[in-house]
Design a protein around this motif. Structure first.
Motif, PDB file in Angstrom:
ATOM      1  N   VAL A   1       0.838  -1.208   0.000  1.00  0.00           N
ATOM      2  CA  VAL A   1       0.000   0.000   0.000  1.00  0.00           C
ATOM      3  C   VAL A   1       0.866   1.248   0.000  1.00  0.00           C
ATOM      4  CG1 VAL A   1      -1.678   1.333   1.329  1.00  0.00           C
ATOM      5  CG2 VAL A   1      -1.954  -1.147   1.106  1.00  0.00           C
ATOM      6  N   TYR A   2       1.952   1.233   0.783  1.00  0.00           N
ATOM      7  CA  TYR A   2       2.850   2.393   0.876  1.00  0.00           C
ATOM      8  C   TYR A   2       3.498   2.685  -0.483  1.00  0.00           C
ATOM      9  CZ  TYR A   2       6.988   5.154   1.991  1.00  0.00           C
ATOM     10  OH  TYR A   2       7.969   6.108   1.998  1.00  0.00           O
ATOM     11  N   VAL A   3       4.083   1.663  -1.113  1.00  0.00           N
ATOM     12  CA  VAL A   3       4.768   1.859  -2.397  1.00  0.00           C
ATOM     13  C   VAL A   3       3.768   2.263  -3.484  1.00  0.00           C
ATOM     14  CG1 VAL A   3       6.148   0.736  -4.199  1.00  0.00           C
ATOM     15  CG2 VAL A   3       6.643   0.281  -1.794  1.00  0.00           C
ATOM     16  N   LYS A   4       2.590   1.652  -3.452  1.00  0.00           N
ATOM     17  CA  LYS A   4       1.531   1.990  -4.414  1.00  0.00           C
ATOM     18  C   LYS A   4       1.166   3.473  -4.324  1.00  0.00           C
ATOM     19  CE  LYS A   4      -3.400   1.013  -5.055  1.00  0.00           C
ATOM     20  NZ  LYS A   4      -4.525   0.154  -4.599  1.00  0.00           N
ATOM     21  N   GLU A   5       1.065   4.001  -3.096  1.00  0.00           N
ATOM     22  CA  GLU A   5       0.683   5.399  -2.903  1.00  0.00           C
ATOM     23  C   GLU A   5       1.833   6.350  -3.230  1.00  0.00           C
ATOM     24  OE1 GLU A   5      -0.679   5.529   1.102  1.00  0.00           O
ATOM     25  OE2 GLU A   5      -2.667   4.690   0.621  1.00  0.00           O
ATOM     26  N   GLN A   6       3.072   5.931  -2.920  1.00  0.00           N
ATOM     27  CA  GLN A   6       4.226   6.785  -3.149  1.00  0.00           C
ATOM     28  C   GLN A   6       4.617   6.859  -4.623  1.00  0.00           C
ATOM     29  OE1 GLN A   6       6.117   8.730  -0.861  1.00  0.00           O
ATOM     30  NE2 GLN A   6       4.277   8.359   0.353  1.00  0.00           N
ATOM     31  N   TYR A   7       4.351   5.777  -5.357  1.00  0.00           N
ATOM     32  CA  TYR A   7       4.772   5.705  -6.764  1.00  0.00           C
ATOM     33  C   TYR A   7       3.592   5.304  -7.651  1.00  0.00           C
ATOM     34  CZ  TYR A   7       9.319   5.662  -4.468  1.00  0.00           C
ATOM     35  OH  TYR A   7      10.404   5.965  -3.683  1.00  0.00           O
ATOM     36  N   PRO A   8       2.624   6.198  -7.797  1.00  0.00           N
ATOM     37  CA  PRO A   8       1.412   5.836  -8.557  1.00  0.00           C
ATOM     38  C   PRO A   8       1.697   5.502 -10.019  1.00  0.00           C
ATOM     39  CG  PRO A   8       1.461   8.201  -8.060  1.00  0.00           C
ATOM     40  CD  PRO A   8       2.535   7.568  -7.251  1.00  0.00           C
ATOM     41  N   LYS A   9       2.666   6.183 -10.651  1.00  0.00           N
ATOM     42  CA  LYS A   9       2.966   5.880 -12.054  1.00  0.00           C
ATOM     43  C   LYS A   9       3.562   4.475 -12.190  1.00  0.00           C
ATOM     44  CE  LYS A   9       4.710   8.621 -15.050  1.00  0.00           C
ATOM     45  NZ  LYS A   9       3.658   8.562 -16.062  1.00  0.00           N
ATOM     46  N   THR A  10       4.435   4.117 -11.245  1.00  0.00           N
ATOM     47  CA  THR A  10       5.005   2.774 -11.283  1.00  0.00           C
ATOM     48  C   THR A  10       3.918   1.733 -11.094  1.00  0.00           C
ATOM     49  OG1 THR A  10       7.041   3.659 -10.309  1.00  0.00           O
ATOM     50  CG2 THR A  10       6.769   1.271 -10.290  1.00  0.00           C
TER      51      THR A  10
ATOM     52  N   GLU B   1       1.942  -9.254  -3.670  1.00  0.00           N
ATOM     53  CA  GLU B   1       3.352  -9.347  -3.328  1.00  0.00           C
ATOM     54  C   GLU B   1       4.225  -9.348  -4.580  1.00  0.00           C
ATOM     55  OE1 GLU B   1       6.228 -11.122  -0.036  1.00  0.00           O
ATOM     56  OE2 GLU B   1       4.278 -12.056  -0.264  1.00  0.00           O
ATOM     57  N   GLU B   2       3.760  -9.997  -5.621  1.00  0.00           N
ATOM     58  CA  GLU B   2       4.507 -10.006  -6.880  1.00  0.00           C
ATOM     59  C   GLU B   2       4.441  -8.638  -7.565  1.00  0.00           C
ATOM     60  OE1 GLU B   2       3.893 -14.770  -7.733  1.00  0.00           O
ATOM     61  OE2 GLU B   2       2.324 -13.323  -8.214  1.00  0.00           O
ATOM     62  N   LEU B   3       3.336  -7.935  -7.410  1.00  0.00           N
ATOM     63  CA  LEU B   3       3.247  -6.563  -7.917  1.00  0.00           C
ATOM     64  C   LEU B   3       4.221  -5.657  -7.164  1.00  0.00           C
ATOM     65  CD1 LEU B   3      -0.628  -6.111  -8.346  1.00  0.00           C
ATOM     66  CD2 LEU B   3       1.056  -6.651 -10.114  1.00  0.00           C
ATOM     67  N   LEU B   4       4.319  -5.840  -5.854  1.00  0.00           N
ATOM     68  CA  LEU B   4       5.276  -5.084  -5.039  1.00  0.00           C
ATOM     69  C   LEU B   4       6.697  -5.359  -5.511  1.00  0.00           C
ATOM     70  CD1 LEU B   4       6.206  -3.403  -2.590  1.00  0.00           C
ATOM     71  CD2 LEU B   4       5.971  -5.477  -1.199  1.00  0.00           C
ATOM     72  N   TYR B   5       7.006  -6.617  -5.723  1.00  0.00           N
ATOM     73  CA  TYR B   5       8.322  -7.046  -6.207  1.00  0.00           C
ATOM     74  C   TYR B   5       8.666  -6.316  -7.504  1.00  0.00           C
ATOM     75  CZ  TYR B   5      11.803 -10.552  -7.805  1.00  0.00           C
ATOM     76  OH  TYR B   5      12.926 -11.195  -8.253  1.00  0.00           O
ATOM     77  N   LEU B   6       7.707  -6.274  -8.434  1.00  0.00           N
ATOM     78  CA  LEU B   6       7.921  -5.595  -9.709  1.00  0.00           C
ATOM     79  C   LEU B   6       8.090  -4.089  -9.529  1.00  0.00           C
ATOM     80  CD1 LEU B   6       5.628  -7.153 -12.477  1.00  0.00           C
ATOM     81  CD2 LEU B   6       8.096  -6.795 -12.561  1.00  0.00           C
ATOM     82  N   MET B   7       7.267  -3.472  -8.669  1.00  0.00           N
ATOM     83  CA  MET B   7       7.360  -2.031  -8.465  1.00  0.00           C
ATOM     84  C   MET B   7       8.728  -1.631  -7.938  1.00  0.00           C
ATOM     85  SD  MET B   7       3.701  -0.530  -7.089  1.00  0.00           S
ATOM     86  CE  MET B   7       3.340  -1.786  -5.857  1.00  0.00           C
ATOM     87  N   LEU B   8       9.233  -2.377  -6.962  1.00  0.00           N
ATOM     88  CA  LEU B   8      10.541  -2.057  -6.383  1.00  0.00           C
ATOM     89  C   LEU B   8      11.641  -2.128  -7.433  1.00  0.00           C
ATOM     90  CD1 LEU B   8      10.308  -3.948  -2.957  1.00  0.00           C
ATOM     91  CD2 LEU B   8      10.215  -1.486  -3.329  1.00  0.00           C
TER      92      LEU B   8
END
Length: 278
Positions: free
Chosen positions: A227-236, A258-265
């Motif tokens: 949720v944190y990464v999704k909010e901080q990096y909406p374009k990603t 979790e796999e979406l998080l992995y990809l975003m990072l």
């Protein structure tokens, strides 16, 4: 030994007496004007042969201390693991350790749901991971979380198996190229296919595809971080959703949070590097 080119103040590209190219690590060896002869070889702390040039730029991103602890871990791994390890494994491990330390400094903690499975399925690699965590704490004065032993173990597992993935998945090259094209188009950047950062990102993609091909998805235990990464990096996040839809339509694969998080990072990391030109 002759120093041919400075990489940074303490690392240089050299040629030995047999005209073999190598990377040498030693305090201040990059200070003098190149080329020059090293008169006292005792100043050389480490040498690395058969290094792919794509890793040279990486050496400007990690400290000599991180490189040295990675080299000592790999020294132990070569004695424990029967499979031949790439001469570049020191640099990919150093990059992994450096990234883990960055996450700790930023107070980013990611759970490792497969911890127990890897502990039992890959006992040798897991023991190496535990040893590595202790060595990093002693050398770097950084206490990595318990789960990092699992992550380092998987680094060695991937190093042993990553070369076979393309043979197991004949269409993996096409899938990866399409994903890279999607990322480049979305962020309007050119991704250098000859760079280490591209190679590193492809390795992460191959690992993700390998898990999907084996129906080995994991349930998310990183909801807060997601949720944190999704909010901080909406374009990603939007870019990752496009990749998710592509994999669903083309491969009938579903990525969990979790796999979406992995990809975003890893997309953030890829796009932040100097070899992605806008």
């Amino acid at each position: 030994m002759k120093v041919m080119k400075k990489i940074n103040n303490n690392i240089a590209l050299c040629v030995d007496d047999h005209h073999r190219e190598l990377i040498a690590v030693g305090t201040g060896i990059g200070f003098k004007q190149c080329p020059y002869e090293i008169e006292n070889l005792d100043t050389i702390q480490r040498t690395f042969y058969d290094v792919d040039p794509m890793y040279y730029n990486l050496l400007n991103e990690i400290s000599v201390e991180v490189l040295e602890v990675a080299a000592r871990i790999v020294d132990i791994a070569r004695l424990k693991i029967e499979s031949e390890l790439s001469p570049n494994v020191v640099f990919t491990l150093a990059d992994h350790i450096n990234f883990a330390i960055e996450r700790i400094k930023k107070n980013i903690h990611i759970q490792t749901p497969l911890y127990n499975d890897i502990q039992h399925l890959y006992e040798t690699e897991f023991n190496l991971g535990e040893t590595a965590v202790k060595m990093i704490q002693q050398s770097m004065k950084v206490k990595l979380p318990k789960g990092e032993a699992c992550n380092i173990a998987m680094h060695f597992v991937n190093a042993e198996t990553i070369s076979s993935i393309s043979r197991q998945m004949p269409n993996s090259d096409e899938v990866i190229e399409e994903i890279i094209e999607m990322i480049g188009a979305y962020f309007q950047i050119h991704i250098d296919r000859n760079s280490f950062n591209y190679s590193r990102f492809v390795s992460h993609l191959l690992y993700l595809l390998k898990r999907q091909d084996k129906a080995d998805s994991i349930s998310s235990e990183n909801r807060t971080m997601f949720v944190y990464v999704k909010e901080q990096y909406p374009k990603t996040y939007e870019c990752v959703l496009n990749i998710r839809d592509y994999l669903m339509n083309e491969m009938n694969w579903t990525l969990n949070d979790e796999e979406l998080l992995y990809l975003m990072l890893h997309i953030n990391r890829l796009c932040a590097r100097a070899d992605c030109h806008r």
